[in-house]
Design a protein around this motif. Structure first.
Motif, mmCIF file in Angstrom:
data_model
loop_
_atom_site.group_PDB
_atom_site.id
_atom_site.type_symbol
_atom_site.label_atom_id
_atom_site.label_comp_id
_atom_site.label_asym_id
_atom_site.label_seq_id
_atom_site.Cartn_x
_atom_site.Cartn_y
_atom_site.Cartn_z
ATOM 1 N N GLU A 38 -16.446 -6.497 45.924
ATOM 2 C CA GLU A 38 -16.888 -5.596 45.236
ATOM 3 C C GLU A 38 -16.385 -5.217 43.435
ATOM 4 O O GLU A 38 -16.611 -4.285 42.063
ATOM 5 N N ASN A 39 -15.097 -6.401 42.665
ATOM 6 C CA ASN A 39 -14.622 -7.072 41.802
ATOM 7 C C ASN A 39 -14.384 -7.835 41.880
ATOM 8 O O ASN A 39 -13.916 -9.159 42.325
ATOM 9 N N SER A 40 -15.878 -8.017 41.370
ATOM 10 C CA SER A 40 -15.772 -9.453 40.655
ATOM 11 C C SER A 40 -16.283 -9.917 39.261
ATOM 12 O O SER A 40 -15.762 -9.070 38.342
ATOM 13 N N PRO A 62 -19.013 1.579 46.407
ATOM 14 C CA PRO A 62 -17.688 1.496 47.757
ATOM 15 C C PRO A 62 -18.691 1.948 49.342
ATOM 16 O O PRO A 62 -17.958 2.222 50.047
ATOM 17 N N SER A 63 -20.213 2.418 49.024
ATOM 18 C CA SER A 63 -20.573 2.826 49.908
ATOM 19 C C SER A 63 -21.032 1.448 50.554
ATOM 20 O O SER A 63 -21.107 1.782 52.192
ATOM 21 N N GLY A 64 -20.746 0.436 50.164
ATOM 22 C CA GLY A 64 -21.497 -0.671 51.361
ATOM 23 C C GLY A 64 -22.623 -1.623 50.806
ATOM 24 O O GLY A 64 -23.125 -2.505 51.024
ATOM 25 N N ARG A 65 -23.544 -0.299 49.891
ATOM 26 C CA ARG A 65 -24.688 -0.501 49.483
ATOM 27 C C ARG A 65 -24.877 -1.787 49.006
ATOM 28 O O ARG A 65 -23.614 -1.654 47.721
ATOM 29 N N VAL A 66 -25.473 -3.310 48.834
ATOM 30 C CA VAL A 66 -25.398 -3.510 47.260
ATOM 31 C C VAL A 66 -24.945 -2.213 45.885
ATOM 32 O O VAL A 66 -26.532 -1.691 45.191
ATOM 33 N N SER A 67 -24.730 -3.173 44.902
ATOM 34 C CA SER A 67 -24.691 -3.013 43.701
ATOM 35 C C SER A 67 -25.888 -3.118 42.896
ATOM 36 O O SER A 67 -25.348 -4.126 42.145
ATOM 37 N N SER A 142 -26.665 5.088 35.579
ATOM 38 C CA SER A 142 -25.576 5.268 36.670
ATOM 39 C C SER A 142 -24.193 5.491 36.195
ATOM 40 O O SER A 142 -24.049 4.541 35.158
ATOM 41 N N PRO A 143 -23.662 6.457 36.873
ATOM 42 C CA PRO A 143 -22.372 6.372 36.698
ATOM 43 C C PRO A 143 -21.325 4.912 36.759
ATOM 44 O O PRO A 143 -20.361 4.253 36.051
ATOM 45 N N SER A 144 -21.303 4.192 37.918
ATOM 46 C CA SER A 144 -21.381 2.810 37.954
ATOM 47 C C SER A 144 -21.141 1.841 37.085
ATOM 48 O O SER A 144 -20.070 1.178 36.332
ATOM 49 N N SER A 145 -21.940 1.499 36.100
ATOM 50 C CA SER A 145 -22.573 1.276 35.007
ATOM 51 C C SER A 145 -22.269 1.509 33.708
ATOM 52 O O SER A 145 -21.422 0.894 33.163
ATOM 53 N N ILE A 146 -21.548 2.797 33.827
ATOM 54 C CA ILE A 146 -20.841 3.351 32.174
ATOM 55 C C ILE A 146 -19.284 3.507 32.397
ATOM 56 O O ILE A 146 -19.139 2.939 31.752
ATOM 57 N N ARG A 147 -19.479 2.709 33.987
ATOM 58 C CA ARG A 147 -17.473 2.576 33.793
ATOM 59 C C ARG A 147 -17.385 1.376 33.823
ATOM 60 O O ARG A 147 -16.519 0.988 33.290
#
Length: 170
Positions: A38-40, A62-67, A142-147
């Motif tokens: 998850e952290n690359s 975090p759910s395990g799905r591909v991001s 996407s909140p993940s992209s913003i983060r």
């Protein structure tokens, strides 16, 4: 002008994500994985700016799905290289021309353009525009992209004439 934006949109939409490779024009990329997938980090060399940036990406949610949101897509390094190229024909970037002064030092013209990147992902093209001195608004749904963009922008904040801003668009 509309043709360029259409081509960029098509390229960003249909080109598959990056894994590890060297692509056209001297943009070198290598993927370094942390202990968790998850952290690359991905290291990109922006050859026209003579800068190397390390971007945080996220291969899995975090759910395990591909991001999808945390992926660096192949079109992003190409777009970053294109807009930083001194021969870029786009008016917004012609005003931000990089050139040498009499002492051989690289400097920018002080005529900032405003750039809005739609679907910025992890923010590589927005970083490149910010390094040029553009006022950058990097957007994503996407909140993940913003983060990830905020983390990547914060890392290089001292290097920006104007720090990029992130906006979540639904």
């Amino acid at each position: 002008m509309i043709l360029w934006w259409t081509l960029i949109f098509v390229a960003l939409t249909f080109i598959p994500p990056v894994t590890s490779y060297t692509i056209l024009g001297g943009i070198d990329q290598e993927k370094k994985d942390d202990a968790e997938s998850e952290n690359s980090f991905v290291t990109e060399k922006l050859r026209h700016l003579q800068k190397q940036v390390e971007l945080r990406i996220q291969s899995h949610e975090p759910s395990g799905r591909v991001s999808m949101a945390g992926t660096l897509w192949e079109a992003s390094p190409l777009l970053a290289d294109y807009i930083t190229n001194p021969a870029c024909p786009l008016e917004a970037f012609q005003r931000m021309r990089i050139h040498d002064d009499d002492d051989g030092n690289v400097r920018l013209q002080p005529q900032p353009s405003t750039v809005v990147e739609l679907g910025s992902g992890v923010g590589l093209a927005s970083l490149a525009a910010a390094f040029l001195g553009c006022r950058v608004f990097a957007t994503d749904g996407s909140p993940s992209s913003i983060r990830l963009m905020n983390e990547n922008f914060e890392k290089y904040a001292p290097d920006f004439p104007m720090p990029p801003r992130t906006l979540r668009l639904d």
